[in-house]
Write an enzyme that holds these catalytic residues in place. Structure first.
Site, mmCIF file in Angstrom:
data_model
loop_
_atom_site.group_PDB
_atom_site.id
_atom_site.type_symbol
_atom_site.label_atom_id
_atom_site.label_comp_id
_atom_site.label_asym_id
_atom_site.label_seq_id
_atom_site.Cartn_x
_atom_site.Cartn_y
_atom_site.Cartn_z
ATOM 1 N N GLY A 11 0.807 -1.219 0.000
ATOM 2 C CA GLY A 11 0.000 0.000 0.000
ATOM 3 C C GLY A 11 0.836 1.263 0.000
ATOM 4 O O GLY A 11 0.448 2.276 0.583
ATOM 5 N N SER A 108 -7.249 0.067 12.718
ATOM 6 C CA SER A 108 -7.996 1.329 12.742
ATOM 7 C C SER A 108 -8.698 1.443 14.084
ATOM 8 O O SER A 108 -9.089 0.435 14.685
ATOM 9 C CB SER A 108 -9.027 1.358 11.615
ATOM 10 O OG SER A 108 -9.946 2.418 11.794
ATOM 11 N N SER A 109 -8.890 2.669 14.532
ATOM 12 C CA SER A 109 -9.600 2.874 15.798
ATOM 13 C C SER A 109 -11.069 2.481 15.703
ATOM 14 O O SER A 109 -11.742 2.336 16.730
ATOM 15 C CB SER A 109 -9.480 4.334 16.237
ATOM 16 O OG SER A 109 -9.999 5.208 15.244
ATOM 17 N N CYS A 110 -11.592 2.267 14.481
ATOM 18 C CA CYS A 110 -12.996 1.871 14.347
ATOM 19 C C CYS A 110 -13.231 0.427 14.779
ATOM 20 O O CYS A 110 -14.376 -0.025 14.822
ATOM 21 C CB CYS A 110 -13.493 2.094 12.928
ATOM 22 S SG CYS A 110 -12.880 0.884 11.751
ATOM 23 N N TYR A 137 -15.932 -2.675 7.561
ATOM 24 C CA TYR A 137 -14.513 -2.333 7.586
ATOM 25 C C TYR A 137 -13.898 -2.720 8.925
ATOM 26 O O TYR A 137 -12.804 -3.299 8.983
ATOM 27 C CB TYR A 137 -14.348 -0.833 7.330
ATOM 28 C CG TYR A 137 -12.925 -0.335 7.367
ATOM 29 C CD1 TYR A 137 -12.071 -0.550 6.290
ATOM 30 C CD2 TYR A 137 -12.432 0.360 8.470
ATOM 31 C CE1 TYR A 137 -10.765 -0.088 6.310
ATOM 32 C CE2 TYR A 137 -11.124 0.823 8.506
ATOM 33 C CZ TYR A 137 -10.296 0.605 7.414
ATOM 34 O OH TYR A 137 -9.004 1.063 7.450
ATOM 35 N N LYS A 141 -10.810 -5.397 9.849
ATOM 36 C CA LYS A 141 -9.616 -5.000 10.591
ATOM 37 C C LYS A 141 -9.454 -5.825 11.866
ATOM 38 O O LYS A 141 -8.333 -6.186 12.250
ATOM 39 C CB LYS A 141 -9.670 -3.505 10.914
ATOM 40 C CG LYS A 141 -9.441 -2.601 9.704
ATOM 41 C CD LYS A 141 -8.052 -2.825 9.133
ATOM 42 C CE LYS A 141 -7.731 -1.907 7.978
ATOM 43 N NZ LYS A 141 -6.378 -2.165 7.428
ATOM 44 N N HIS A 180 -12.615 11.199 4.324
ATOM 45 C CA HIS A 180 -12.893 11.378 5.744
ATOM 46 C C HIS A 180 -13.178 12.848 6.040
ATOM 47 O O HIS A 180 -13.048 13.715 5.176
ATOM 48 C CB HIS A 180 -11.701 10.883 6.577
ATOM 49 C CG HIS A 180 -11.528 9.407 6.538
ATOM 50 N ND1 HIS A 180 -10.582 8.778 5.750
ATOM 51 C CD2 HIS A 180 -12.180 8.408 7.189
ATOM 52 C CE1 HIS A 180 -10.665 7.465 5.922
ATOM 53 N NE2 HIS A 180 -11.619 7.213 6.784
#
Length: 308
Positions: A11, A108-110, A137, A141, A180
């Site tokens: 990436g 990710s914090s999500c 998502y 993760k 975002h």
């Protein structure tokens, strides 16, 4: 990491991957391997295996992901789940098969519950329901985190997971349909200023609070953790401070120089009410962010929108 070690950045054209590439180059690493998505589709297992068979990297930074804001996450739910699951599974498994010395997975914090206690500790993962708009998502993760954890437990692989907070910086996505909140606001206020518009519409109520980290700080943290951290549990990376979306909008309005007013569209979703990470773990290891929010946003705005 030895300066001659072969390092693969999955990436590298994205915001996070390109920042890691810049950091590694600045630190004197020369043997860096990269492929763009046309050269190597990480969703295809055989292609990933073939790449690892040829290159045999010593270290892997897994920054590749399909990402987006609330609208993109809520619209392309199947793609966000499938693509991210496949990328994580293929790269992590190939790293095991081809004896990678160490892998760092960007989460990710999500991944944390929508109503997690604040600030959010790493142990909060899987203790409550996720934010519905980005659940696919987040599940992908979480699967990546669990893959790293269990390849470590079963095979002894030195695979670690890093949970960054909301990011911004060079190579961000400014498409209003998929971006975002921070880059979207920068573009909205800039275009409104250029068009001499009287108002700018912003989604939601402005009350949710968010933490923002410059991507160059994240890259610094990732290189630090690759050297200093080895554990199956994820580790948060952030600033330890947050602000409301209303406060963020006012800061961006001032930086851009927009003179009109802000209209809040409360019919649009707010998302998670608050998402502040507990960063005591990485602070205890000796790392802290260096780029403050206002100066960071000013730099991004000048680079992206002001002609040289």
């Amino acid at each position: 990491m030895n300066k001659t070690a072969k390092i693969y950045i999955a990436g590298h054209t994205g915001m996070v991957g390109s920042a890691i590439l810049r950091q590694l180059q600045a630190d004197g690493f020369k043997n860096i391997v990269v492929r763009n998505s046309k050269e190597l589709n990480l969703i295809h297992q055989e292609a990933v295996r073939d790449f690892f068979e040829v290159e045999k990297p010593d270290y892997v930074f897994l920054a590749a992901a399909k990402v987006g804001g609330i609208q993109a996450n809520n619209t392309f739910r199947a793609e966000f789940l499938y693509d991210n699951l496949m990328m994580a599974s293929n790269v992590i498994h190939a790293s095991y098969e081809y004896n990678v010395t160490k892998l760092l997975f960007l989460g990710s914090s999500c991944i944390y519950p929508k109503f997690a206690n604040q600030p959010i500790e790493e142990s909060s993962m899987l203790t409550g329901a996720l934010e519905p708009t980005n659940e696919p998502y987040a599940i992908a993760k979480i699967a990546g985190v669990k893959l790293c954890e269990n390849y470590r437990r079963q095979y002894g692989c030195d695979f670690i997971s890093v949970m960054p907070t909301n990011l911004y910086g060079p190579n961000d996505n400014f498409d209003l349909k998929t971006s975002h909140v921070l880059p979207a606001l920068l573009r909205k206020f800039h275009e409104a200023k250029e068009a001499d518009s009287p108002t700018v519409e912003v989604w939601g109520t402005g009350t949710p609070k968010r933490e923002f980290l410059h991507v160059d700080d994240l890259a610094s943290a990732c290189c630090f953790l690759m050297e200093q951290y080895s554990d199956g549990a994820p580790i948060n990376v952030g600033t330890g401070t947050d602000l409301s979306i209303k406060e963020l909008a006012e800061i961006i309005k001032e930086i851009v120089g927009f003179k009109g007013s802000i209209v809040w569209n409360s019919n649009k979703p707010d998302g998670t009410p608050r998402k502040l990470l507990d960063v005591s773990k990485i602070h205890d290891l000796g790392w802290r962010h260096q780029i403050e929010l206002v100066s960071g946003i000013e730099s991004v705005y000048k680079t992206r929108f002001i002609p040289t």
